[in-house]
Design an enzyme around this catalytic site. Sequence first.
Site, PDB file in Angstrom:
ATOM      1  N   HIS A 147       0.796  -1.225   0.000  1.00 33.56           N
ATOM      2  CA  HIS A 147       0.000   0.000   0.000  1.00 33.56           C
ATOM      3  C   HIS A 147       0.829   1.277   0.000  1.00 33.56           C
ATOM      4  CE1 HIS A 147      -3.322  -2.814   0.610  1.00 33.56           C
ATOM      5  NE2 HIS A 147      -3.921  -1.945  -0.166  1.00 33.56           N
ATOM      6  N   GLU A 203     -10.969 -11.211  -5.606  1.00 33.73           N
ATOM      7  CA  GLU A 203      -9.544 -11.208  -5.252  1.00 33.73           C
ATOM      8  C   GLU A 203      -9.146 -12.503  -4.576  1.00 33.73           C
ATOM      9  OE1 GLU A 203      -8.748  -7.802  -2.749  1.00 33.73           O
ATOM     10  OE2 GLU A 203     -10.663  -7.976  -1.735  1.00 33.73           O
ATOM     11  N   ASP A 259      -4.404  -8.732  -4.797  1.00 33.04           N
ATOM     12  CA  ASP A 259      -4.549  -9.905  -3.938  1.00 33.04           C
ATOM     13  C   ASP A 259      -4.751 -11.172  -4.749  1.00 33.04           C
ATOM     14  OD1 ASP A 259      -4.194  -9.043  -1.254  1.00 33.04           O
ATOM     15  OD2 ASP A 259      -6.084  -7.951  -1.375  1.00 33.04           O
ATOM     16  N   CYS A 273      -9.776  -3.308 -10.412  1.00 33.28           N
ATOM     17  CA  CYS A 273      -9.251  -2.176  -9.645  1.00 33.28           C
ATOM     18  C   CYS A 273      -7.884  -2.488  -9.055  1.00 33.28           C
ATOM     19  CB  CYS A 273     -10.239  -1.753  -8.565  1.00 33.28           C
ATOM     20  SG  CYS A 273     -10.600  -3.074  -7.404  1.00 33.28           S
TER      21      CYS A 273
HETATM   22  C1  PEP Z   1      -6.586  -5.641  -4.815  1.00 30.82           C
HETATM   23  O1  PEP Z   1      -6.413  -6.520  -3.981  1.00 30.82           O
HETATM   24  O2  PEP Z   1      -6.317  -5.769  -6.016  1.00 30.82           O
HETATM   25  C2  PEP Z   1      -7.141  -4.330  -4.413  1.00 30.82           C
HETATM   26  C3  PEP Z   1      -7.464  -3.438  -5.317  1.00 30.82           C
HETATM   27  O3  PEP Z   1      -7.271  -4.062  -3.094  1.00 30.82           O
HETATM   28  P1  PEP Z   1      -6.073  -3.675  -2.112  1.00 30.82           P
HETATM   29  O4  PEP Z   1      -4.885  -3.328  -2.947  1.00 30.82           O
HETATM   30  O5  PEP Z   1      -6.548  -2.535  -1.299  1.00 30.82           O
HETATM   31  O6  PEP Z   1      -5.886  -4.938  -1.328  1.00 30.82           O
HETATM   32 MG    MG Z   2      -7.248  -6.453  -1.989  1.00 31.62          MG
END
Ligand code: PEP
Ligand code: MG
Length: 575
Positions: free
Chosen positions: A191, A435, A459, A506
């Site tokens: 993140h 995911e 994920d 996403c």
């Molecule tokens: C993902 O897992 O692709 C996602 C968009 O969520 P995060 O990156 O917040 O886990």
């Molecule tokens: Mg995720």
Amino acid sequence: MVEMLKGIAASDGVAVAKAYLLVEPDLSFTKVNVEDIDAEFARLDDALAQSKAELEQIRAKAASTLGEEEAAVFDAHLMVLSDPEMIGQIKDAIKSNKVNAEAALKEVTDMFISIFEGMEDNKYMQERAADIKDVTKRVLAHLLNVVLPSPAMINEEVVVVAHDLTPSDTAQLDRQFVKAFITDIGGRTSHSAIMARSLEIPAIVGTNSVTSKVNAGDLIAVNGITGEAIVHPTEEQQAAFIKAGEDYAAQKAEWEKLKNEKTVTADGQHFELAANIGTPKDLAGVHNNGAEAVGLYRTEFLYMDSPDFPSEEDQFEAYKAVLEGMDGKPVVVRTMDIGGDKELPYLDLPHEMNPFLGYRALRISLSELGDAMFRTQLRALLRASVYGTLRIMFPMVATLKEFRAAKKMFEEEKAKLVAEGVAVSDAIQVGIMIEIPAAAVLADKFAKEVDFFSIGTNDLIQYSMAADRMSERVSYLYQPYNPSILRLIKNVIDAAHAEGKWAGMCGEMAGDQTAVPLLVGMGLDEFSMSATSVLKTRSLMKRLDTAKMKELADRALNDCDTMEDVVELINEYVK
Ligand code: PEP
Ligand code: MG
């Protein structure tokens, strides 16, 4: 000596500046006997005064950049610093044990910390223990003449060098001064890397060794596009990096011209390019980069940026601001995805061996601990729904039963609000993130019940390949273009379409320039990415022909054995 470093390119851009080490300094000391008690008192008073001045400065900075609420934590620290009871006891310890201030400080604060930490049911006292720990570190640093690094104290142009950066460290980085950052650990989808992209701070993660190779003040050149850095670069090398930075700026200026255009391929097909956001403040980036929607609002930052659970009202205001700010364009809000690398100081989660596989996200929302939190969030969302086009999405869904349980809670809260006479929209789509591989495989069943899918490849890839997205050591297994991942994605898109639903993505793969041609070929409907990737993706899509990309995707899915084969094929199709 010139030293070359290579890591994972995490955020585009180039910078050359002095290193600022954001690492825990050595605060060890020896306990010694002292004769001159007054001198020791004076050392302690001095360290307390310096700590106070420093904290006041940090507090003011935090208040202006992050807001009053964020700054409040430093008030608690300032209170500890002027607690007469504690200071009195430290002085008593110096006097009666004839020891140096460092030893007395540690002895007394350790005692307070262990008493407060022992009060297991008292969250307030537990927090005070954390405050005392923090303050002790600061005072000790002053006694030892060691500089305690703090992102909020940076006031000149630097490259931040750290072992790791937490999302909250990253949020505190001031773009004006932090020209780049570089870390020992982390992956492209951790993140802090995702936030670096939205803050437009060039970044390299996962170098393994940057903290051991760089000293504070060393000149360091960073290229976040290639993942290369040089410590003590020669003048020639500096010039080359600066030139690369200028080329990148020129490229960006070209992309900018597409800001107000629709996203259409060479053969005239439209695809929706959306942006991922973490807070309402990110809307500026969404507009500046011409995104057509918000495809992922990561609401957990609302929880992480707050000293306690955000109230229904606070959440309502944030969701309303985003919906209004998007002026009727779709906004996909993801319900809280706490856990993994996103922790909440005020939510006592059990310590687990594998937090990414553990008690997190919807699993918390559907448990007793998360019930009230989740319902509060749903109510805030429902109330905000009349201010725009809201879509709600649940994270980390593994089974249909989980989706049904979450949807039921949504319906219950909606019915309650309607009964209370509160206006809520009737057109809220409710979808899920794909995911977890189990959900991707069973997408045909899910598609009958959800309104949409959004594929979370960050994920999905880590779970499919069993390769931790945070680990630089297994980053070679983090393979978005592996045919296995492509088949999962294709299965999800086809399952959605068979039921007349839409499928978006996403995860970071949606903005990955190598992957985009394949995703266009597979018929993905919506691409949601860091806002800063929108324009370059629009530029790329303008050059693509969907029929040709479909052929590319079919060949990648059926004929390729490895990720390398797929990449070779893409290069053949996209020049
Ligand atoms: C993902 O897992 O692709 C996602 C968009 O969520 P995060 O990156 O917040 O886990
Ligand atoms: Mg995720």
